[in-house]
Design a protein around this motif. Structure first.
Motif, mmCIF file in Angstrom:
data_model
loop_
_atom_site.group_PDB
_atom_site.id
_atom_site.type_symbol
_atom_site.label_atom_id
_atom_site.label_comp_id
_atom_site.label_asym_id
_atom_site.label_seq_id
_atom_site.Cartn_x
_atom_site.Cartn_y
_atom_site.Cartn_z
ATOM 1 N N LEU A 404 6.738 -3.427 10.922
ATOM 2 C CA LEU A 404 5.301 -3.678 10.934
ATOM 3 C C LEU A 404 4.523 -2.600 10.182
ATOM 4 N N ASP A 405 5.071 -1.392 10.140
ATOM 5 C CA ASP A 405 4.343 -0.237 9.607
ATOM 6 C C ASP A 405 4.433 -0.195 8.076
ATOM 7 N N GLY A 406 3.699 -1.098 7.457
ATOM 8 C CA GLY A 406 3.635 -1.143 5.997
ATOM 9 C C GLY A 406 2.188 -1.115 5.552
ATOM 10 N N PRO A 407 1.933 -1.420 4.278
ATOM 11 C CA PRO A 407 0.557 -1.374 3.770
ATOM 12 C C PRO A 407 -0.433 -2.209 4.578
ATOM 13 N N SER A 408 0.011 -3.357 5.108
ATOM 14 C CA SER A 408 -0.933 -4.218 5.836
ATOM 15 C C SER A 408 -1.296 -3.656 7.209
ATOM 16 N N PHE A 409 -0.608 -2.596 7.631
ATOM 17 C CA PHE A 409 -0.909 -2.020 8.945
ATOM 18 C C PHE A 409 -2.193 -1.190 8.902
ATOM 19 N N TYR A 410 -2.649 -0.847 7.690
ATOM 20 C CA TYR A 410 -3.777 0.071 7.539
ATOM 21 C C TYR A 410 -4.913 -0.603 6.775
ATOM 22 N N ASP A 411 -6.111 -0.522 7.321
ATOM 23 C CA ASP A 411 -7.308 -0.974 6.625
ATOM 24 C C ASP A 411 -8.025 0.289 6.144
ATOM 25 N N VAL A 412 -7.921 0.547 4.837
ATOM 26 C CA VAL A 412 -8.372 1.828 4.280
ATOM 27 C C VAL A 412 -9.310 1.557 3.099
ATOM 28 N N THR A 413 -10.421 2.297 3.056
ATOM 29 C CA THR A 413 -11.314 2.260 1.894
ATOM 30 C C THR A 413 -11.210 3.597 1.161
ATOM 31 N N ASP A 414 -11.845 3.696 0.014
ATOM 32 C CA ASP A 414 -11.796 4.916 -0.802
ATOM 33 C C ASP A 414 -10.357 5.300 -1.098
ATOM 34 N N LEU A 415 -9.558 4.316 -1.456
ATOM 35 C CA LEU A 415 -8.125 4.576 -1.671
ATOM 36 C C LEU A 415 -7.914 5.669 -2.713
ATOM 37 N N GLY A 416 -6.952 6.538 -2.392
ATOM 38 C CA GLY A 416 -6.596 7.614 -3.294
ATOM 39 C C GLY A 416 -7.430 8.856 -3.104
ATOM 40 N N LEU A 417 -8.473 8.805 -2.266
ATOM 41 C CA LEU A 417 -9.319 9.962 -2.014
ATOM 42 C C LEU A 417 -8.553 10.966 -1.176
ATOM 43 N N GLU A 418 -8.390 12.172 -1.672
ATOM 44 C CA GLU A 418 -7.670 13.206 -0.930
ATOM 45 C C GLU A 418 -8.667 14.153 -0.273
#
Length: 418
Positions: A404-418
């Protein structure tokens, strides 16, 4: 012993507060000793001092700190974490308390000296090199070939560990490590380069009294390749106390503790079982990984064994070979974020809660906070504890979490922001 025994814990941060709580539960008073004037960056944040009889900050004058500690008439000085090992050794030795002494303190903290000390004791040990610049590590890697590991001399929790397949990668790792600050806010003046050991890795958590060693729990780790890390730890399984593998690990860990001069107190020994047998990865003279969870599964852990070793050594010595009260199976699963950015939520978190062996989830990164790609065991955005009387159920559910723990497990904005 005084009616209310008092224990000094050096660098009570994070997990070591569990040890403080266990001492308090058993009727002891606790004094906190801070080994540096400034709190390490990884440990900063509000912490409650109300449980401590005193909070003594060491400012470099050992005699002055020893006088302040001695005024409380402690029965023991115990390291709470990696950074506190050397000061705990010095104070306990100076005050005539149960001690591991200072003769091998550096070998218990410096990862290069540690391996060399174990090798000199006649134990299996990895090939390694002490490096101060990228040219040295590039040359050593070229002579070794294959994969090597580059890491700080003194750090903790997998911080700054690089797995390198080429001399160019090793040179980049050396540049990243040398001159930077590690997780306990110490400047890395050098690094250690080691051969990459192939085999399953185990964490052996122990407690000692008068060189009698109790193996409290053994955790088996599994690893994945993710986020540019070739050997990222993702799950730890609590092993049954008895078994052929456990016997080999117990014997080797005891020899490592003897070689490093661990006579008293908690330790954790990381070992890989390679094709040629057990080989030390590294060891630490303090509380190991996940003792609280081991207690839930087994009814005993490194925490209460440590308290026995210092407050009731007769009980410790009489019981050190006993089995634990319970025998549940347990897994600690770290979620591995593939993203950096701003977290909006975990869409499938409830599916984890529905697993048959689910016990709890601890969320380190909440919606609205910054999340970063997981690259070590300090950067899990959340962890899940599984407990069950069936090993197969725990194994199945741990594998389901990884599915289950793949990309769809996370709802993330500002991708790539460190």
């Amino acid at each position: 012993m005084h009616a209310t025994p008092l224990v000094c814990v050096v660098d009570s941060y994070g997990l070591s507060k569990l040890l403080v709580d266990e001492f308090l539960r058993r009727g002891a008073a606790v004094v906190r000793v801070q080994s540096t004037p400034d709190v390490p960056a990884a440990c900063r944040g509000p912490f409650d001092l109300s449980d401590y009889r005193d909070n003594i900050v060491h400012r470099g004058d050992l005699a002055a700190t020893a006088r302040a500690v001695a005024a409380h008439r402690p029965v023991a000085v115990v390291p709470g974490g990696e950074a506190g090992v050397e000061l705990a050794d010095a104070l306990s030795e100076l005050l005539g308390l149960p001690t591991n002494g200072t003769a091998l303190s550096a070998a218990r903290r410096n990862k290069y000296l540690m391996i060399e000390t174990v090798r000199q004791a006649g134990l299996a040990a990895a090939r390694q090199a002490f490096v101060t610049d990228e040219r040295a590590v590039r040359a050593w890697h070229g002579s070794m070939g294959g994969r090597i590991v580059v890491k700080p001399l003194r750090s903790a929790a997998g911080n700054g560990v690089h797995f390198c397949d080429t001399p160019e990668e090793s040179a980049a790792a050396a540049r990243a490590v040398i001159g930077s600050k590690n997780v306990i806010s110490e400047r890395n003046t050098a690094a250690v380069a080691k051969e990459y050991l192939r085999g399953t890795e185990y964490m052996v958590n122990t407690v000692s009294r008068d060189r009698v060693h109790r193996v409290c729990e053994i955790w088996r780790t599994t690893r994945i390749t993710a986020n540019g890390v070739a050997d990222l730890p993702d799950t730890m399984y609590l092993m049954p106390r008895r078994g052929e593998v456990q016997d080999r690990l117990t014997a080797y860990a005891g020899e490592v503790l003897d070689a490093l001069g661990v006579r008293h107190g908690p330790a954790h020994v990381e070992i890989k079982i390679t094709a040629s047998g057990p080989v030390l990865v590294e060891a630490g003279a303090g509380i190991g990984t996940l003792p609280h969870y081991a207690h839930l599964a087994r009814g005993a852990s490194q925490l209460d064994w440590t308290v026995d070793a210092y407050l009731d050594p007769d009980r410790f010595l009489a019981r050190h070979k006993d089995d634990d009260p319970r025998a549940l199976h347990c897994a600690f699963v770290g979620l591995v974020s593939p993203f950096s950015g701003t977290l909006r939520g975990y869409p499938h978190l409830e599916q984890l809660r529905a697993l048959e062996s689910f016990h709890e989830v601890r969320v380190s990164v909440a919606p609205g906070q910054r999340i970063r790609r997981t690259v070590d065991d300090l950067s899990y955005p959340a962890t899940v504890l599984l407990l069950h009387d069936s090993e197969e159920t725990v194994l199945r559910d741990a594998n389901t979490i990884r599915y289950l723990d793949g990309p769809s497990f996370y709802d993330v904005t500002d991708l790539g922001l460190e």
